[in-house]
Scaffold this motif. Structure first.
Motif, PDB file in Angstrom:
ATOM      1  N   SER A   6       0.849  -1.190   0.000  1.00 45.03           N
ATOM      2  CA  SER A   6       0.000   0.000   0.000  1.00 45.03           C
ATOM      3  C   SER A   6       0.886   1.242   0.000  1.00 45.03           C
ATOM      4  O   SER A   6       2.057   1.194   0.379  1.00 45.03           O
ATOM      5  CB  SER A   6      -0.919   0.011   1.221  1.00 45.03           C
ATOM      6  OG  SER A   6      -0.226   0.461   2.356  1.00 45.03           O
ATOM      7  N   ALA A  70      -3.229   4.021   2.881  1.00 50.28           N
ATOM      8  CA  ALA A  70      -3.300   2.569   3.078  1.00 50.28           C
ATOM      9  C   ALA A  70      -4.299   1.906   2.144  1.00 50.28           C
ATOM     10  O   ALA A  70      -4.262   0.688   1.933  1.00 50.28           O
ATOM     11  CB  ALA A  70      -3.642   2.252   4.527  1.00 50.28           C
ATOM     12  N   VAL A  73      -3.395   0.631  -3.547  1.00 51.28           N
ATOM     13  CA  VAL A  73      -2.513  -0.504  -3.834  1.00 51.28           C
ATOM     14  C   VAL A  73      -1.483  -0.061  -4.858  1.00 51.28           C
ATOM     15  O   VAL A  73      -1.841   0.471  -5.913  1.00 51.28           O
ATOM     16  CB  VAL A  73      -3.318  -1.712  -4.367  1.00 51.28           C
ATOM     17  CG1 VAL A  73      -2.390  -2.872  -4.700  1.00 51.28           C
ATOM     18  CG2 VAL A  73      -4.376  -2.129  -3.350  1.00 51.28           C
TER      19      VAL A  73
END
Length: 78
Positions: A6, A70, A73
């Motif tokens: 992330s 977070a 991706v």
């Protein structure tokens, strides 16, 4: 070498490519700000406690909270 993680895990100066988003409502907001899948992103700086963090993307600097980062991706580019 590539590794998926992330955006919140990126180290200062590290380069990555955005692959996808975990949260649909946040992804709409980030896409409007130029965070498109396939874009290269570089972590430029973080606050002393790690939040917020500033990234360079599409020619400008964007500040994100760590919990938002977070949900992005990425694929780290070695």
């Amino acid at each position: 070498l590539y590794s998926m993680s992330s955006l919140a895990e990126l180290k200062k100066g590290q380069k990555a490519v955005i692959r996808s988003f975990i949260n649909d409502s946040l992804s709409s907001k980030l896409i409007e700000m130029g965070c498109l899948p396939g874009e290269t992103i570089v972590l430029s700086k973080t606050a002393p406690l790690g939040c917020p963090m500033a990234v360079n993307i599409a020619g400008y600097e964007l500040s994100l909270r760590k919990d938002e980062a977070a949900l992005v991706v990425i694929e780290v580019v070695a």
